[in-house]
Scaffold this motif. Structure first.
Motif, short mmCIF file in Angstrom:
data_model
loop_
_atom_site.label_atom_id
_atom_site.label_comp_id
_atom_site.label_asym_id
_atom_site.label_seq_id
_atom_site.Cartn_x
_atom_site.Cartn_y
_atom_site.Cartn_z
N TRP A 33 -1.26 9.03 -1.96
CA TRP A 33 0.01 8.41 -2.32
C TRP A 33 1.08 9.48 -2.48
CZ3 TRP A 33 3.09 8.45 -6.86
CH2 TRP A 33 4.16 7.54 -6.83
N ARG A 59 6.66 6.34 -0.83
CA ARG A 59 6.07 5.05 -0.44
C ARG A 59 6.30 3.97 -1.49
NH1 ARG A 59 0.31 7.20 1.57
NH2 ARG A 59 1.01 8.29 3.41
N ASP A 61 3.06 0.53 -3.23
CA ASP A 61 2.02 1.10 -2.38
C ASP A 61 0.90 1.70 -3.22
OD1 ASP A 61 1.17 1.84 0.42
OD2 ASP A 61 1.24 3.84 -0.50
#
Length: 141
Positions: A96, A100, A104
């Motif tokens: 991650w 994002r 997400d």
């Protein structure tokens, strides 16, 4: 020195974009030491889990720690109980990154929690994984 989430309010707002629309029950808590998000997350085929995302004062935005209630038996958890969803050396597409958005990260947590529950039932981890013993390939979760 201020933590990143106090210093760069624009980054926090970008990271939160569309979060309330996708997760209307999410709670945001802020203190001097952390920026925390808490929500009940439905895990397909398994129980809903209480998930807590914590950004501490010593970490960058990418250093979020994700915790979940319920069974903690997993080889995909750190010593502090946080979910080990990717290997720190994985390329950006496998882990991650704040650009994002938090939605997400939440979806990554949902997939991870599904994999943990499935692993506890079957002994099989669905997806790539890496362990300190060198077993497996790719991301942790």
């Amino acid at each position: 020195m201020l933590p990143w989430w106090r210093e760069d309010v624009g980054a926090v707002l970008r990271m939160q974009a569309s979060l309330k629309a996708r997760h209307p029950g999410i709670e945001k808590r802020r203190s001097r030491r952390s920026l925390t998000y808490v929500l009940d997350l439905e895990v397909p085929c398994y129980e809903t889990r209480r998930v807590t995302i914590v950004f501490g004062t010593r970490h960058t935005a990418a250093g979020a720690r994700v915790f979940a209630d319920g069974p903690a038996c997993s080889r995909h958890r750190y010593e502090d109980g946080s979910l080990c969803m990717w290997h720190p050396d994985d390329p950006p597409e496998l882990r991650w990154v704040p650009d994002r958005g938090l939605a997400d990260l939440i979806e990554m947590a949902r997939r991870h929690l599904f994999r943990e529950a499935y692993w506890r039932e079957t002994g099989v981890w669905l997806g790539p994984e890496v362990h300190l013993d060198g077993e497996g390939k790719g991301a942790n979760g």
